[in-house]
Design a protein around this motif. Sequence first.
Motif, PDB file in Angstrom:
ATOM      1  N   ASP A 117       9.874   6.894 -10.410  1.00  0.00           N
ATOM      2  CA  ASP A 117       8.801   7.562  -9.685  1.00  0.00           C
ATOM      3  C   ASP A 117       8.669   6.930  -8.301  1.00  0.00           C
ATOM      4  N   LYS A 118       9.417   7.455  -7.347  1.00  0.00           N
ATOM      5  CA  LYS A 118       9.428   6.882  -5.999  1.00  0.00           C
ATOM      6  C   LYS A 118       8.131   7.139  -5.243  1.00  0.00           C
ATOM      7  N   GLU A 119       7.343   8.142  -5.678  1.00  0.00           N
ATOM      8  CA  GLU A 119       6.083   8.453  -5.005  1.00  0.00           C
ATOM      9  C   GLU A 119       4.917   7.592  -5.479  1.00  0.00           C
ATOM     10  N   ALA A 120       5.123   6.778  -6.497  1.00  0.00           N
ATOM     11  CA  ALA A 120       4.001   6.049  -7.108  1.00  0.00           C
ATOM     12  C   ALA A 120       3.175   5.244  -6.109  1.00  0.00           C
ATOM     13  N   PRO A 121       3.770   4.430  -5.223  1.00  0.00           N
ATOM     14  CA  PRO A 121       2.925   3.667  -4.295  1.00  0.00           C
ATOM     15  C   PRO A 121       2.065   4.566  -3.395  1.00  0.00           C
TER      16      PRO A 121
END
Length: 192
Positions: free
Chosen positions: A18-22
């Motif tokens: 999940d690259k969008e998590a931050p």
Amino acid sequence: MTYEPPRPARGLLLTPEDKEAPARVRRLDRLGLGQWPEPALDAFAVHLADLTGSPYAMVNFIGEDHQFFAGLSIPATGPVAKPDGTRPQVGRLLPRDHGFCPHVVVRRKALVLEDVRDYPRFAGNPVVDEYGIRSYLGAPLIDSSGMALGTVCVADVGPRPWGRSGLETIKASAAGLVVQLEGRETDGLTLL
């Protein structure tokens, strides 16, 4: 030569990257979501459970390493008993590798699992064994910036033919809720 039957699905489930998590966590912080239960979101979950006839309904926000059910509806008698008669403890926090919502957020599409045991990828998920979940229906909460904030979902302890009407209901519920969530940011509106 001996035949070994296939091993159970354990280990097949890989929680998607999940690259969008931050960025999602920052967005949720700005919206004031994903850190505590909200009565309006609990009411939304109760309505969704009633609408779909499901014992469980959630409004789930996905962090970097966990999920948080800011809206939660469970049966009035408590969690549905597992086959061994015990009742699992249902809380508002789950590890990211439990359940199906992280897949919905990364896929950015609704997920319909009429019987999780039909899908080796999902049959080994901890919620199947720990909570007795057998069917799931969820849709992403995608805001106007295109970010998937979390999900709205329902689950049952038996197989469920959700059908087209179930899919349309969950998608419409997600779309309606995200408008209200974004309204909080711009107008300071109260949910529901």
